[in-house]
Design an enzyme around this catalytic site. Structure first.
Site, PDB file in Angstrom:
ATOM      1  N   ARG A  53       0.866  -1.175   0.000  1.00  0.00           N
ATOM      2  CA  ARG A  53       0.000   0.000   0.000  1.00  0.00           C
ATOM      3  C   ARG A  53       0.903   1.226   0.000  1.00  0.00           C
ATOM      4  O   ARG A  53       2.123   1.094   0.047  1.00  0.00           O
ATOM      5  CB  ARG A  53      -1.026  -0.006   1.140  1.00  0.00           C
ATOM      6  N   ALA A  55       0.922   5.115  -2.128  1.00  0.00           N
ATOM      7  CA  ALA A  55       0.764   5.425  -3.552  1.00  0.00           C
ATOM      8  C   ALA A  55       1.937   4.975  -4.429  1.00  0.00           C
ATOM      9  O   ALA A  55       1.731   4.276  -5.433  1.00  0.00           O
ATOM     10  CB  ALA A  55       0.496   6.926  -3.705  1.00  0.00           C
ATOM     11  N   GLN A 203      -2.028   2.583  10.097  1.00  0.00           N
ATOM     12  CA  GLN A 203      -0.742   2.577   9.380  1.00  0.00           C
ATOM     13  C   GLN A 203       0.337   3.333  10.149  1.00  0.00           C
ATOM     14  O   GLN A 203       1.522   3.040   9.998  1.00  0.00           O
ATOM     15  CB  GLN A 203      -0.903   3.203   7.987  1.00  0.00           C
ATOM     16  N   ASP A 244      -1.671  10.735  -1.864  1.00  0.00           N
ATOM     17  CA  ASP A 244      -2.053   9.728  -2.866  1.00  0.00           C
ATOM     18  C   ASP A 244      -2.361  10.346  -4.209  1.00  0.00           C
ATOM     19  O   ASP A 244      -2.319   9.678  -5.248  1.00  0.00           O
ATOM     20  CB  ASP A 244      -3.256   8.931  -2.365  1.00  0.00           C
ATOM     21  N   LYS A 255      -4.451  10.230   3.370  1.00  0.00           N
ATOM     22  CA  LYS A 255      -5.184   9.387   4.318  1.00  0.00           C
ATOM     23  C   LYS A 255      -6.179  10.193   5.143  1.00  0.00           C
ATOM     24  O   LYS A 255      -5.886  11.316   5.561  1.00  0.00           O
ATOM     25  CB  LYS A 255      -4.164   8.687   5.229  1.00  0.00           C
TER      26      LYS A 255
HETATM   27  O1  MRU Z   1      -4.414   3.311   2.332  1.00  0.00           O
HETATM   28  P1  MRU Z   1      -2.935   3.437   2.216  1.00  0.00           P
HETATM   29  O2  MRU Z   1      -2.187   2.810   3.341  1.00  0.00           O
HETATM   30  O3  MRU Z   1      -2.437   2.967   0.859  1.00  0.00           O
HETATM   31  O4  MRU Z   1      -2.684   4.991   2.311  1.00  0.00           O
HETATM   32  C1  MRU Z   1      -1.382   5.502   2.237  1.00  0.00           C
HETATM   33  C2  MRU Z   1      -1.311   6.974   2.402  1.00  0.00           C
HETATM   34  O5  MRU Z   1      -2.307   7.629   2.574  1.00  0.00           O
HETATM   35  C3  MRU Z   1       0.023   7.626   2.260  1.00  0.00           C
HETATM   36  O6  MRU Z   1       0.101   8.745   3.067  1.00  0.00           O
HETATM   37  C4  MRU Z   1       0.222   8.043   0.800  1.00  0.00           C
HETATM   38  O7  MRU Z   1       0.063   6.941  -0.061  1.00  0.00           O
HETATM   39  C5  MRU Z   1       1.531   8.656   0.564  1.00  0.00           C
HETATM   40  S1  MRU Z   1       2.768   7.401   0.547  1.00  0.00           S
HETATM   41  C6  MRU Z   1       4.274   7.938   0.239  1.00  0.00           C
END
Ligand code: MRU
Length: 368
Positions: A53, A55, A203, A244, A255
């Site tokens: 997970r 982005a 997370q 993302d 998030k």
């Molecule tokens: O749902 P997830 O765990 O994939 O969400 C991840 C995030 O929101 C991160 O902050 C985002 O992808 C930036 S990662 C460098």
């Protein structure tokens, strides 16, 4: 970065030179397990079920998923099906579409018997490029942190607040928001990180805290609602998060809960930075709140929690009464006006169309 002292990426080519290995992030922090992706099905499941997970890592895994698919069926129909199936795994992170578009554009003109090798080579290049982009973000973010720290009256501790996991686990290596934190720590700046737990999937509490532990960065896990309190009491010097999808005008989708942190930061005069590699910019979108699709991950993640019992076993527990519905939007949008600056691989800019166009003039037309 290192796991138990061993340099490790989040995704790597297996010894057979064909399949790929990943860290199963659904098991962290209680178990460190790797697993192998050998097919398009495996890649789709790994993204959808969040074994991987974040982005940039979603994009890198999708690229490898398309390479695996080309070994199964490299026809035009096979390419189209693989694209559609991978694209449908998660809706919000734009790096997924970016990686799939990149590969499809390169593969489509090739004869079918050349597509598998070309796809694998490009997937590997995307992984290497991600590492380089994040390392550059780390350097630019380090300069921001150093300036803030040197300006601070009490230089013995530099408090950074972050939300979710935008560390190396969310990328191929280094991370986005955590890259400057690692660089600052390594440069001797006395960084301490407030880690938002990041309900519902935690997370922050499970992944960011694990990463920071592995690298020896001082940190404290806090509940999602504590950040405003610490800001009011002068205990946060800077906020930095990942994203993302960032619009051509600088709106930042990240998030769920990021928006509330940005509001609290604005009210308390705390700088709020967002770190992102350019594949996270959606140059086709101008209004993030209106246009970015927000993933709905269903009620189960709110109603139930996964963790380790005192016995050492891991288990799911239920926290809501039976019969109470739950809503679970996975992301929110922070309007550009609340963002102090965007930290990219090319430097730091205002969260605005002009700021982004200044750093990425090749995209300026889209940003106007
Ligand atoms: O749902 P997830 O765990 O994939 O969400 C991840 C995030 O929101 C991160 O902050 C985002 O992808 C930036 S990662 C460098």
């Amino acid at each position: 970065m290192k796991v138990n002292g061993t340099p490790t990426r989040t995704i790597w080519l297996a010894e057979d030179g064909r399949t790929v290995e990943i860290i199963d992030q659904t098991r962290l922090p209680h178990r460190y397990e790797t697993t192998r992706l050998a097919s398009l099905d495996d890649a789709c499941r790994a993204i959808k079920d969040m074994l991987v997970r974040g982005a940039p890592l979603i994009g890198a895994t999708a690229a490898h998923g398309l390479a695996l698919a080309m070994r199964e069926d490299a026809s035009d129909a096979g390419l189209a099906t693989a694209y559609e199936r991978l694209f449908a795994t998660r809706p919000t992170a734009i790096n997924l579409r970016w990686a799939l578009d990149d590969l499809r554009t390169r593969l489509a003109p090739l004869p079918a018997d050349q597509r598998a090798a070309a796809a694998l080579a490009r997937a590997e290049a995307i992984c290497d490029e991600d590492v380089a982009l994040n390392a550059a973000i780390g350097e630019h973010g380090l300069a921001v942190f150093r300036a803030l720290w040197e300006h601070k009256g009490t230089p013995d501790r530099f408090n950074v607040l972050t939300h979710c996991n935008a560390g190396w686990l969310a990328t191929v290596d280094w991370g986005t928001a955590l890259a400057p934190i690692y660089k600052a720590h390594d440069a001797g700046i006395p960084v301490h990180v407030w880690v938002d737990e990041t309900r519902p999937r935690n997370q922050g509490a499970s992944l960011t805290a694990w990463e920071l532990n592995q690298h020896g960065v001082p940190h404290t896990v806090i509940v999602d609602n504590a950040g405003g309190h610490f800001m009011q009491h002068g205990m946060v010097d800077v906020c930095i998060v990942g994203t993302d999808r960032t619009t051509a005008t600088g709106d930042v989708c990240n998030k769920i809960g990021t928006y509330l942190k940005a509001l609290a930061a604005k009210d308390n005069g705390v700088p709020f930075y967002v770190a992102l590699p350019s594949p996270t910019i959606d140059w086709t979108v101008r209004d993030g709140v209106a246009e970015i699709p927000i993933e709905d991950r269903g009620p189960g993640e709110v109603q139930r929690l996964w963790g380790r019992l005192d016995s050492g076993e891991t288990a799911w527990i239920t926290v809501t009464p039976e019969g109470s519905p739950a809503a679970n939007p996975a992301f929110d949008v922070t309007p550009a006006r609340l963002v102090t600056g965007l930290v990219t691989e090319r430097g730091v800019c205002d969260a605005s169309a002009a700021g982004l166009a200044g750093l990425f003039p090749e995209h300026a037309a889209a940003a106007e």
